[in-house]
Design a protein around this motif. Structure first.
Motif, short mmCIF file in Angstrom:
data_model
loop_
_atom_site.label_atom_id
_atom_site.label_comp_id
_atom_site.label_asym_id
_atom_site.label_seq_id
_atom_site.Cartn_x
_atom_site.Cartn_y
_atom_site.Cartn_z
N HIS A 52 -5.68 0.40 6.50
CA HIS A 52 -6.79 -0.23 5.77
C HIS A 52 -7.26 -1.48 6.51
O HIS A 52 -7.10 -2.59 6.02
N SER A 105 0.15 -0.99 6.92
CA SER A 105 -0.89 -1.20 5.89
C SER A 105 -2.18 -1.69 6.53
O SER A 105 -3.27 -1.28 6.14
N GLY A 149 -0.73 3.47 -3.88
CA GLY A 149 -0.84 2.54 -2.76
C GLY A 149 -2.26 2.36 -2.28
O GLY A 149 -2.69 1.26 -1.96
N GLU A 150 -3.01 3.45 -2.26
CA GLU A 150 -4.41 3.36 -1.84
C GLU A 150 -5.22 2.53 -2.83
O GLU A 150 -6.09 1.75 -2.45
N ALA A 160 -5.01 -1.12 -2.03
CA ALA A 160 -5.79 -1.56 -0.87
C ALA A 160 -7.29 -1.50 -1.11
O ALA A 160 -8.03 -2.36 -0.65
N ASN A 219 0.81 -1.22 0.00
CA ASN A 219 0.00 0.00 0.00
C ASN A 219 0.84 1.26 0.00
O ASN A 219 1.85 1.33 -0.66
#
Length: 150
Positions: A113, A109, A79-80, A83, A63
C-alpha cells in the motif's frame, strides 16, 4: 527459557548485576532497577501551553498478515480495510484535532500500500517509523504457546 518474550526472560547470572528473587523486598527491587536506569529524569518543569501531561499517540500499521498463514479472504480483507479505509479515517480525525502521531509500518505493508505512506506524510504533522522487520511475524503467538507449556 522464552527468548523474545518480555515476561519470560531467561534467568542468567550477569557479573555485577543481582538477580532479583521472586520474594524480593522493596529495597532489593529498587536497587536492582536503579542499576539499569537510563540517566536523569527527563520530565520538564513545565509542558508547552501550560499542559499538565504529554501523550504519545502511535499506530502499528500491520495490514494484511502474511507470515506463517495462507492468504485467506477474511484476514486479508480486514488488513486491507486498515490500509484503505481505516487509516484514512484515523488521519482525518487526527487532522481535525491537530494531533500529531507516529505510525510504525513493516516494509511489506508499505510495499502493498504505497499510497498509505503518501497519505500519512500529506499532513506534514506525523512521523513514520519502520518496525517489525519485513513483515509481522508470529513471535507473540509462539511466545504465548511456549509460556503455557512451561
Amino acid at each position: 527459557m522464552l527468548p523474545g518474550c518480555a515476561f519470560g526472560q531467561a534467568t542468567q547470572k550477569i557479573p555485577g548485576l543481582p538477580n532479583v528473587p521472586i520474594d524480593a523486598t522493596a529495597e532489593q527491587a529498587q536497587q536492582a532497577v536503579a542499576i539499569a536506569r537510563a540517566g536523569k529524569k527527563l520530565t520538564p518543569k513545565g509542558w508547552p501551553n501550560g499542559a499538565r501531561v504529554a501523550v504519545c499517540i502511535s499506530f502499528d500499521v500491520d495490514n494484511e498478515y502474511l507470515a506463517d498463514a495462507p492468504p485467506l479472504p477474511v484476514p486479508m480483507s480486514a488488513g486491507e480495510y486498515g490500509a484503505t479505509t481505516g487509516l484514512t479515517r484515523v488521519l482525518e480525525m487526527l487532522d481535525r484535532q491537530q494531533i500529531p502521531a507516529s505510525f510504525y509500518i513493516p516494509a511489506v505493508s508499505a510495499i502493498l500500500h504505497p499510497d498509505m505512506i503518501k497519505e500519512i506524510q500529506k499532513g506534514n504533522r506525523h512521523e513514520i517509523g519502520y518496525t517489525d522487520g519485513f513483515m509481522i511475524s508470529a513471535v507473540g503467538g509462539k511466545c504465548r504457546k511456549r509460556k503455557r507449556s512451561c
